[in-house]
Write a protein that holds these residues in place. Sequence first.
Motif, PDB file in Angstrom:
ATOM      1  N   HIS A  97       7.344  16.976 -12.504  1.00  0.00           N
ATOM      2  CA  HIS A  97       7.734  17.175 -13.460  1.00  0.00           C
ATOM      3  C   HIS A  97       7.916  15.355 -14.393  1.00  0.00           C
ATOM      4  CE1 HIS A  97       8.764  21.526 -12.619  1.00  0.00           C
ATOM      5  NE2 HIS A  97       8.897  20.506 -11.468  1.00  0.00           N
ATOM      6  N   THR A 122       5.350  20.235 -17.518  1.00  0.00           N
ATOM      7  CA  THR A 122       7.095  19.138 -18.062  1.00  0.00           C
ATOM      8  C   THR A 122       6.262  19.045 -19.595  1.00  0.00           C
ATOM      9  OG1 THR A 122       7.012  17.011 -17.190  1.00  0.00           O
ATOM     10  CG2 THR A 122       4.475  17.594 -17.507  1.00  0.00           C
ATOM     11  N   THR A 235      10.982  21.601 -21.625  1.00  0.00           N
ATOM     12  CA  THR A 235       9.439  21.704 -20.909  1.00  0.00           C
ATOM     13  C   THR A 235       8.366  21.822 -22.398  1.00  0.00           C
ATOM     14  OG1 THR A 235       8.781  21.913 -18.769  1.00  0.00           O
ATOM     15  CG2 THR A 235       7.429  22.580 -19.820  1.00  0.00           C
TER      16      THR A 235
END
Length: 257
Positions: A97, A122, A235
Motif C-alpha cells: 500500500h 494502492t 486507492t
Amino acid sequence: MPKIGLIGFGKAGKAVANVILQHPDFTLDFVVRKGLKQEYYSVRDFIGVETDDPALIYSIEHIDIETFLDDHPVDFIIDFSSQESIFYYGESAARRHIKLISAISHYDEKTIEFLKHLSQKTVMFWSPNITLGVNFLILAGRILKKIAPWADVEIVEEHFKLKKGVSGTALKIAEILHLEDEQINSIRVGGIVGRHEVIFGFPYQTVRLIHESVSREAFGNGVLFVASHLTDKETGYYSFEDLLGPYFQEKENDGLC
C-alpha cells in the motif's frame, strides 16, 4: 512525516532529490538506481544539503526489492527512471500500500494497463509532466478549447538538443485538446530544460499559453504538490486533473470559477 523513496537518479532525479531534502514536511529515505555509480553514497553529501534524511543510494543489481521494501518502509515511491521500472517495483510496492507517483514522460498501452492494475491495490498517480505549471496550462487549454472549438490550435515544444522524439507532455496536450500529432512542432536546441506553448489562433487575435521550466527542480516542486494532495486519497488511479479540477469548480459562496 511522510517518507519518500526515489527511483532514478539521472538529471531529473538529482534535482527532485535536492528539493525533497530541503522540504521540512517530507523525508527522503532512499534512492534506487540502475547502475552501480554512487552506490551506498549519501544523497545529502552528494548534493551538499544539510539534513537528517537518511537518503542512501542503492543499486537494483544488489537488492531484492521485496526484502528492501520491508527493510525501508516508505509512504511514497516516486519514479523518475525508465518506462520499464514500474514492472520491477510496482507489485511489491502496491501490496504494501505504498502510494506510487510516476513522472515518466511516456508509457505504452500495456504499461498504462499495468498502472491501472496497481491502482486496484494502492494509490497510483501518473503524469507525463509533473510540473504544476504545465498541468495548469493543460486545464486552461481545455477550457479555452470548449469556449472556441473552431479556433486554430498549434503546439510548440522546445527541449535540449539531445532529447529524442516528441515530448510526452506535448503528446498529452494534443490528446487532451483532440489535436493531431501534425499540430505539434518540435524544436531541439542548446540546453533548454523544457518549454511548451499552445497557440490559439482567432480572427484578429491570438492567445498563447506558455509554460517554461527554468530548472529541473520544478519537477521536485510538482512531486511534493502531488504527494501532499494524495496523502488522504483512497486507492485508485489519479492524474493531475483529479487534483487541480476542484480548484476550477464554481464556489457556492464566492461565485468564482
